[in-house]
Design a protein around this motif. Sequence first.
Motif, PDB file in Angstrom:
ATOM      1  N   UNK B  97       6.833  12.213 -14.767  1.00 42.64           N
ATOM      2  CA  UNK B  97       6.719  10.426 -15.366  1.00 42.64           C
ATOM      3  C   UNK B  97       5.552   9.441 -15.053  1.00 42.64           C
ATOM      4  N   UNK B  98       6.130   9.342 -13.964  1.00 35.47           N
ATOM      5  CA  UNK B  98       5.644   8.342 -13.544  1.00 35.47           C
ATOM      6  C   UNK B  98       3.981   8.519 -12.084  1.00 35.47           C
ATOM      7  N   UNK B  99       3.813   9.919 -12.028  1.00 32.75           N
ATOM      8  CA  UNK B  99       2.641  10.560 -11.650  1.00 32.75           C
ATOM      9  C   UNK B  99       2.629  10.634  -9.733  1.00 32.75           C
ATOM     10  N   UNK B 100       3.934  10.019  -9.335  1.00 37.58           N
ATOM     11  CA  UNK B 100       3.423   9.960  -7.365  1.00 37.58           C
ATOM     12  C   UNK B 100       3.617  10.895  -6.896  1.00 37.58           C
ATOM     13  N   UNK B 101       2.585  11.222  -5.881  1.00 34.17           N
ATOM     14  CA  UNK B 101       3.312  12.543  -5.368  1.00 34.17           C
ATOM     15  C   UNK B 101       3.924  12.172  -4.378  1.00 34.17           C
ATOM     16  N   UNK B 102       4.834  13.059  -3.984  1.00 31.15           N
ATOM     17  CA  UNK B 102       6.232  13.366  -2.511  1.00 31.15           C
ATOM     18  C   UNK B 102       5.459  14.264  -1.989  1.00 31.15           C
ATOM     19  N   UNK B 103       5.636  14.075  -0.436  1.00 30.46           N
ATOM     20  CA  UNK B 103       5.423  15.710   0.625  1.00 30.46           C
ATOM     21  C   UNK B 103       6.913  15.633   0.548  1.00 30.46           C
ATOM     22  N   UNK B 104       7.098  17.333   0.739  1.00 32.40           N
ATOM     23  CA  UNK B 104       8.552  17.921   1.376  1.00 32.40           C
ATOM     24  C   UNK B 104       7.854  18.603   2.486  1.00 32.40           C
ATOM     25  N   UNK B 105       8.787  18.275   3.385  1.00 36.80           N
ATOM     26  CA  UNK B 105       8.236  19.721   4.822  1.00 36.80           C
ATOM     27  C   UNK B 105       8.824  21.103   3.471  1.00 36.80           C
ATOM     28  N   UNK B 106       7.908  21.824   4.216  1.00 35.47           N
ATOM     29  CA  UNK B 106       8.357  23.125   4.012  1.00 35.47           C
ATOM     30  C   UNK B 106       7.827  24.501   4.924  1.00 35.47           C
ATOM     31  N   UNK B 107       7.994  25.233   5.325  1.00 39.23           N
ATOM     32  CA  UNK B 107       7.894  25.968   6.444  1.00 39.23           C
ATOM     33  C   UNK B 107       6.703  27.213   5.654  1.00 39.23           C
ATOM     34  N   UNK B 108       5.922  26.884   5.204  1.00 38.27           N
ATOM     35  CA  UNK B 108       4.987  27.751   4.090  1.00 38.27           C
ATOM     36  C   UNK B 108       4.304  29.115   4.485  1.00 38.27           C
ATOM     37  N   UNK B 109       4.527  29.704   6.199  1.00 43.66           N
ATOM     38  CA  UNK B 109       3.782  30.266   6.690  1.00 43.66           C
ATOM     39  C   UNK B 109       5.524  31.764   7.004  1.00 43.66           C
ATOM     40  N   UNK B 110       6.746  31.502   6.848  1.00 40.59           N
ATOM     41  CA  UNK B 110       8.278  31.902   6.756  1.00 40.59           C
ATOM     42  C   UNK B 110       8.275  32.935   5.906  1.00 40.59           C
ATOM     43  N   UNK B 111       7.720  33.081   4.630  1.00 38.11           N
ATOM     44  CA  UNK B 111       7.430  33.528   3.391  1.00 38.11           C
ATOM     45  C   UNK B 111       7.205  34.374   3.332  1.00 38.11           C
ATOM     46  N   UNK B 112       7.074  36.111   2.906  1.00 33.66           N
ATOM     47  CA  UNK B 112       6.906  36.454   3.029  1.00 33.66           C
ATOM     48  C   UNK B 112       5.782  37.289   2.443  1.00 33.66           C
ATOM     49  N   UNK B 113       4.737  37.423   2.504  1.00 31.04           N
ATOM     50  CA  UNK B 113       3.208  37.457   1.033  1.00 31.04           C
ATOM     51  C   UNK B 113       2.808  38.751   1.174  1.00 31.04           C
ATOM     52  N   UNK B 114       3.271  39.810   0.378  1.00 31.29           N
ATOM     53  CA  UNK B 114       3.464  40.758  -0.415  1.00 31.29           C
ATOM     54  C   UNK B 114       2.203  41.290  -0.815  1.00 31.29           C
ATOM     55  N   UNK B 115       1.367  42.450   0.096  1.00 35.20           N
ATOM     56  CA  UNK B 115       0.304  42.359  -0.676  1.00 35.20           C
ATOM     57  C   UNK B 115      -0.863  41.792  -0.370  1.00 35.20           C
ATOM     58  N   UNK B 116      -0.780  40.537   0.718  1.00 38.13           N
ATOM     59  CA  UNK B 116      -2.020  39.795   1.019  1.00 38.13           C
ATOM     60  C   UNK B 116      -2.922  40.352   2.283  1.00 38.13           C
ATOM     61  N   UNK B 117      -1.788  41.921   2.761  1.00 39.53           N
ATOM     62  CA  UNK B 117      -1.743  42.557   3.962  1.00 39.53           C
ATOM     63  C   UNK B 117      -3.538  42.021   4.997  1.00 39.53           C
ATOM     64  N   UNK B 118      -4.193  42.598   3.723  1.00 36.02           N
ATOM     65  CA  UNK B 118      -5.696  42.580   3.957  1.00 36.02           C
ATOM     66  C   UNK B 118      -7.143  41.668   3.764  1.00 36.02           C
ATOM     67  N   UNK B 119      -5.748  40.478   2.994  1.00 37.75           N
ATOM     68  CA  UNK B 119      -7.002  39.041   2.985  1.00 37.75           C
ATOM     69  C   UNK B 119      -7.154  38.637   4.015  1.00 37.75           C
ATOM     70  N   UNK B 120      -7.586  37.557   4.228  1.00 37.84           N
ATOM     71  CA  UNK B 120      -8.117  36.584   4.976  1.00 37.84           C
ATOM     72  C   UNK B 120      -7.492  35.626   4.312  1.00 37.84           C
ATOM     73  N   UNK B 121      -5.623  35.075   4.904  1.00 34.16           N
ATOM     74  CA  UNK B 121      -6.045  33.396   4.218  1.00 34.16           C
ATOM     75  C   UNK B 121      -6.588  32.445   5.351  1.00 34.16           C
TER      76      UNK B 121
END
Lengths: 143, 143
Positions: B97-121
């Motif tokens: 609605x207002x277009x504002x952008x908020x930050x939120x903390x998140x532990x991105x490294x925590x989740x499993x990334x099945x299917x990206x074994x041989x990828x360089x992230x």
Amino acid sequence: MRRSFDDMKALLKQRNIGLSHHRLKVLEYLAEHHCHPTVEQIYADLHKEIATLSKTTVYNSLHALAEAGLVRILTIEDNETRYDLETETHGHFKCEQCGAIFNFTIDIDAFATNGLKHFDIREKNVYFKGVCPSCLHKAKDNE
Amino acid sequence: MRRSFDDMKALLKQRNIGLSHHRLKVLEYLAEHHCHPTVEQIYADLHKEIATLSKTTVYNSLHALAEAGLVRILTIEDNETRYDLETETHGHFKCEQCGAIFNFTIDIDAFATNGLKHFDIREKNVYFKGVCPSCLHKAKDNE
DNA sequence: TACATATTTGTAATTATTACAATTACATTA
DNA sequence: TAATGTAATTGTAATAATTACAAATATGTA
């Protein structure tokens, strides 16, 4: 929530979205091409079949389908919006070398979202960037 | 990895990125404005101070800083690339609605990334969309 | 089949971004 | 401090994606 083509048509009808020829063609194209095409790609390919198709119609159709919740608009990089059928939540990985986009399964709902207690979250997106295995191999061969 | 302004200058020097006046001004602007500004906003605000600043320079500076790893390029929606200082991984929430952008903390490294074994992230991004509390309230008031 | 409505078309406008050559500022060294 | 080579900045023009809009066409229903 992978849907059959017929299911999708029923869904469109139910939501009062017309089933025009071109709209269905765009939808069909997405169903058959899971490579997350850009408008340009969709237009170029469909234009071969349907000579009278205009790019505006591709935009219109995609927006109508997105509105209906059948299509997801992917914004990974500027200047190239991509479109994908709406399926179960998955992440997208974009290779910085070859530009290909890969899906990967991810349970986005699993992670805690501290700081968004009073927000109404309607859409979740995860995208990674890096180098895909194929490009990594190529790089190794050139050493 | 929140950095002081001086730290950032040292980092730039170390990476052989020149410390030009305008470049520093852009960096300083980002350090003071955590609202994820667009090029347009940065340009408009800094132009008040520095009459000779050109928009091209803002682009150049941001790209140089991104190259140096100090600035992150945020692509949430088309037609509005946004820029942010590179800090610890966090997600972004955009209010539809207002277009504002908020930050939120998140532990991105925590989740499993099945299917990206041989990828360089090399880069991980998470963005949500929806309605922010303030807009939710407004909607309620209008009932 | 005819009608009302929704869709498509095509062109033109808008906007963000990039390319590039000329100018200017910077940092280094004599 | 002045000269020099390099890098940054400017401004204009080009490119490209997207949107607006009015006229033409197709669609689904009675």
